[in-house]
Design a protein around this motif. Sequence first.
Motif, PDB file in Angstrom:
ATOM      1  N   PHE A  30       0.834  -1.197   0.000  1.00  0.00           N
ATOM      2  CA  PHE A  30       0.000   0.000   0.000  1.00  0.00           C
ATOM      3  C   PHE A  30       0.873   1.254   0.000  1.00  0.00           C
ATOM      4  O   PHE A  30       0.554   2.243  -0.685  1.00  0.00           O
ATOM      5  N   ALA A  31       1.957   1.241   0.762  1.00  0.00           N
ATOM      6  CA  ALA A  31       2.845   2.403   0.823  1.00  0.00           C
ATOM      7  C   ALA A  31       3.426   2.709  -0.544  1.00  0.00           C
ATOM      8  O   ALA A  31       3.525   3.882  -0.950  1.00  0.00           O
ATOM      9  N   HIS A  32       3.835   1.656  -1.288  1.00  0.00           N
ATOM     10  CA  HIS A  32       4.312   1.871  -2.660  1.00  0.00           C
ATOM     11  C   HIS A  32       3.218   2.521  -3.511  1.00  0.00           C
ATOM     12  O   HIS A  32       3.456   3.508  -4.209  1.00  0.00           O
ATOM     13  N   ALA A  33       2.020   1.936  -3.456  1.00  0.00           N
ATOM     14  CA  ALA A  33       0.912   2.387  -4.298  1.00  0.00           C
ATOM     15  C   ALA A  33       0.482   3.813  -3.943  1.00  0.00           C
ATOM     16  O   ALA A  33       0.276   4.650  -4.836  1.00  0.00           O
ATOM     17  N   TYR A  34       0.357   4.086  -2.651  1.00  0.00           N
ATOM     18  CA  TYR A  34      -0.087   5.404  -2.202  1.00  0.00           C
ATOM     19  C   TYR A  34       0.916   6.485  -2.602  1.00  0.00           C
ATOM     20  O   TYR A  34       0.538   7.565  -3.070  1.00  0.00           O
ATOM     21  N   THR A  35       2.203   6.182  -2.423  1.00  0.00           N
ATOM     22  CA  THR A  35       3.243   7.158  -2.765  1.00  0.00           C
ATOM     23  C   THR A  35       3.245   7.443  -4.258  1.00  0.00           C
ATOM     24  O   THR A  35       3.326   8.607  -4.684  1.00  0.00           O
ATOM     25  N   ALA A  36       3.144   6.397  -5.076  1.00  0.00           N
ATOM     26  CA  ALA A  36       3.099   6.591  -6.528  1.00  0.00           C
ATOM     27  C   ALA A  36       1.879   7.413  -6.919  1.00  0.00           C
ATOM     28  O   ALA A  36       1.964   8.327  -7.762  1.00  0.00           O
ATOM     29  N   ASP A  37       0.746   7.111  -6.307  1.00  0.00           N
ATOM     30  CA  ASP A  37      -0.491   7.833  -6.603  1.00  0.00           C
ATOM     31  C   ASP A  37      -0.353   9.307  -6.248  1.00  0.00           C
ATOM     32  O   ASP A  37      -0.743  10.187  -7.026  1.00  0.00           O
ATOM     33  N   ARG A  38       0.234   9.588  -5.093  1.00  0.00           N
ATOM     34  CA  ARG A  38       0.397  10.971  -4.648  1.00  0.00           C
ATOM     35  C   ARG A  38       1.401  11.734  -5.510  1.00  0.00           C
ATOM     36  O   ARG A  38       1.303  12.956  -5.648  1.00  0.00           O
ATOM     37  N   LEU A  39       2.347  11.006  -6.093  1.00  0.00           N
ATOM     38  CA  LEU A  39       3.366  11.655  -6.927  1.00  0.00           C
ATOM     39  C   LEU A  39       2.952  11.754  -8.389  1.00  0.00           C
ATOM     40  O   LEU A  39       3.740  12.161  -9.239  1.00  0.00           O
ATOM     41  N   GLY A  40       1.712  11.360  -8.681  1.00  0.00           N
ATOM     42  CA  GLY A  40       1.185  11.599 -10.023  1.00  0.00           C
ATOM     43  C   GLY A  40       1.125  10.424 -10.964  1.00  0.00           C
ATOM     44  O   GLY A  40       0.848  10.593 -12.154  1.00  0.00           O
ATOM     45  N   ASP A  41       1.363   9.210 -10.463  1.00  0.00           N
ATOM     46  CA  ASP A  41       1.259   8.027 -11.319  1.00  0.00           C
ATOM     47  C   ASP A  41      -0.075   7.324 -11.040  1.00  0.00           C
ATOM     48  O   ASP A  41      -0.263   6.767  -9.953  1.00  0.00           O
ATOM     49  N   PRO A  42      -0.999   7.316 -12.000  1.00  0.00           N
ATOM     50  CA  PRO A  42      -2.314   6.708 -11.771  1.00  0.00           C
ATOM     51  C   PRO A  42      -2.327   5.183 -11.897  1.00  0.00           C
ATOM     52  O   PRO A  42      -3.359   4.557 -11.666  1.00  0.00           O
ATOM     53  N   THR A  43      -1.197   4.583 -12.257  1.00  0.00           N
ATOM     54  CA  THR A  43      -1.155   3.143 -12.528  1.00  0.00           C
ATOM     55  C   THR A  43      -1.614   2.293 -11.340  1.00  0.00           C
ATOM     56  O   THR A  43      -2.464   1.413 -11.505  1.00  0.00           O
ATOM     57  N   PRO A  44      -1.095   2.502 -10.118  1.00  0.00           N
ATOM     58  CA  PRO A  44      -1.550   1.669  -8.996  1.00  0.00           C
ATOM     59  C   PRO A  44      -3.048   1.785  -8.735  1.00  0.00           C
ATOM     60  O   PRO A  44      -3.704   0.786  -8.434  1.00  0.00           O
ATOM     61  N   ARG A  45      -3.602   2.990  -8.850  1.00  0.00           N
ATOM     62  CA  ARG A  45      -5.044   3.173  -8.623  1.00  0.00           C
ATOM     63  C   ARG A  45      -5.844   2.444  -9.698  1.00  0.00           C
ATOM     64  O   ARG A  45      -6.902   1.860  -9.400  1.00  0.00           O
ATOM     65  N   GLY A  96       7.986   1.407   0.714  1.00  0.00           N
ATOM     66  CA  GLY A  96       7.665   0.126   1.336  1.00  0.00           C
ATOM     67  C   GLY A  96       8.512  -0.158   2.564  1.00  0.00           C
ATOM     68  O   GLY A  96       7.967  -0.360   3.675  1.00  0.00           O
ATOM     69  N   PRO A  97       9.846  -0.183   2.429  1.00  0.00           N
ATOM     70  CA  PRO A  97      10.691  -0.409   3.611  1.00  0.00           C
ATOM     71  C   PRO A  97      10.497   0.642   4.698  1.00  0.00           C
ATOM     72  O   PRO A  97      10.509   0.323   5.883  1.00  0.00           O
ATOM     73  N   ILE A  98      10.304   1.914   4.293  1.00  0.00           N
ATOM     74  CA  ILE A  98      10.084   2.967   5.287  1.00  0.00           C
ATOM     75  C   ILE A  98       8.818   2.685   6.089  1.00  0.00           C
ATOM     76  O   ILE A  98       8.777   2.862   7.312  1.00  0.00           O
ATOM     77  N   SER A  99       7.757   2.217   5.398  1.00  0.00           N
ATOM     78  CA  SER A  99       6.501   1.923   6.096  1.00  0.00           C
ATOM     79  C   SER A  99       6.702   0.821   7.132  1.00  0.00           C
ATOM     80  O   SER A  99       6.149   0.896   8.236  1.00  0.00           O
ATOM     81  N   VAL A 132      10.859  -5.370  10.826  1.00  0.00           N
ATOM     82  CA  VAL A 132      12.287  -5.083  10.657  1.00  0.00           C
ATOM     83  C   VAL A 132      12.867  -5.982   9.566  1.00  0.00           C
ATOM     84  O   VAL A 132      13.616  -5.524   8.698  1.00  0.00           O
ATOM     85  N   VAL A 133      12.509  -7.263   9.585  1.00  0.00           N
ATOM     86  CA  VAL A 133      12.995  -8.200   8.561  1.00  0.00           C
ATOM     87  C   VAL A 133      12.524  -7.769   7.177  1.00  0.00           C
ATOM     88  O   VAL A 133      13.313  -7.761   6.214  1.00  0.00           O
ATOM     89  N   LEU A 134      11.250  -7.392   7.044  1.00  0.00           N
ATOM     90  CA  LEU A 134      10.732  -6.955   5.746  1.00  0.00           C
ATOM     91  C   LEU A 134      11.477  -5.723   5.237  1.00  0.00           C
ATOM     92  O   LEU A 134      11.823  -5.638   4.053  1.00  0.00           O
ATOM     93  N   ALA A 135      11.719  -4.770   6.135  1.00  0.00           N
ATOM     94  CA  ALA A 135      12.419  -3.551   5.738  1.00  0.00           C
ATOM     95  C   ALA A 135      13.841  -3.857   5.289  1.00  0.00           C
ATOM     96  O   ALA A 135      14.279  -3.434   4.206  1.00  0.00           O
ATOM     97  N   VAL A 136      14.568  -4.612   6.102  1.00  0.00           N
ATOM     98  CA  VAL A 136      15.972  -4.904   5.798  1.00  0.00           C
ATOM     99  C   VAL A 136      16.090  -5.766   4.552  1.00  0.00           C
ATOM    100  O   VAL A 136      16.897  -5.489   3.655  1.00  0.00           O
ATOM    101  N   PHE A 137      15.276  -6.813   4.461  1.00  0.00           N
ATOM    102  CA  PHE A 137      15.345  -7.713   3.314  1.00  0.00           C
ATOM    103  C   PHE A 137      15.077  -6.961   2.018  1.00  0.00           C
ATOM    104  O   PHE A 137      15.784  -7.136   1.020  1.00  0.00           O
ATOM    105  N   ASN A 138      14.052  -6.111   2.020  1.00  0.00           N
ATOM    106  CA  ASN A 138      13.698  -5.402   0.794  1.00  0.00           C
ATOM    107  C   ASN A 138      14.712  -4.342   0.398  1.00  0.00           C
ATOM    108  O   ASN A 138      14.725  -3.892  -0.753  1.00  0.00           O
ATOM    109  N   LEU A 139      15.554  -3.930   1.329  1.00  0.00           N
ATOM    110  CA  LEU A 139      16.588  -2.944   1.010  1.00  0.00           C
ATOM    111  C   LEU A 139      17.856  -3.582   0.442  1.00  0.00           C
ATOM    112  O   LEU A 139      18.763  -2.862   0.018  1.00  0.00           O
ATOM    113  N   ILE A 140      17.917  -4.907   0.405  1.00  0.00           N
ATOM    114  CA  ILE A 140      19.075  -5.568  -0.213  1.00  0.00           C
ATOM    115  C   ILE A 140      19.077  -5.218  -1.707  1.00  0.00           C
ATOM    116  O   ILE A 140      18.065  -5.390  -2.388  1.00  0.00           O
TER     117      ILE A 140
END
Length: 203
Positions: A30-45, A96-99, A132-140
């Motif tokens: 959701f964090a990925h989708a919401y951020t993209a939507d707010r930054l002007g990309d309608p694709t996730p919506r 995503g990782p920030i969320s 924490v695992v999700l954040a760290v793993f996704n930042l690899i």
Amino acid sequence: MGLINLLTSNPLAFVIIAAALVLSLAFHEFAHAYTADRLGDPTPRRYGRVTLNPIKHLDPFGTLLLLLAGFGFAKPVPINPNNLGRWGTLWVSAAGPISNLLIAVLTAVLMKIFAGNFLAIQILGIVLSINVVLAVFNLIPIPLLDGSRILGALVPSLGRSLAQFEAQPFSFLIVMAFIFLARDPIGVIINNVQGWVERLIGV
């Protein structure tokens, strides 16, 4: 070891961990989708991804892997980098990782508030660890993970090479094989960073 083993040995733990994983993965996507939507990309919506509904974000095969192998993935949020630009793409990738880190911090605060409640501490500890695992793993910084796309935004020439690799038919299988074969060193990295984050937020 997959979650499925807990279903018979400790059903309550299975339910708690499965619920925490599903909700954390949903919030991540959701964090990925919401951020993209707010930054002007309608694709996730357009694909119905700007929602906290876990059903919209779960991938059947990724969920099955999670149950059987102990690692898996959610359905990637589709975006159009042309609508976002270089830095917009970076922020969408990092969202995503920030969320998950934000959830971890909030969980750490709740653990202090409910310090005398054993059950609450156990449940919150699971939520903290998972995020924490999700954040760290996704930042690899390996292909298909958020870290790869962040690196690609910072170094555009490398980003183009990574995008070309991800477009190959068998890139997913190659990355999954790499993660499986390198699971021990990846696990060590995640555990070390997890320990550092937990000490930082005072758990």
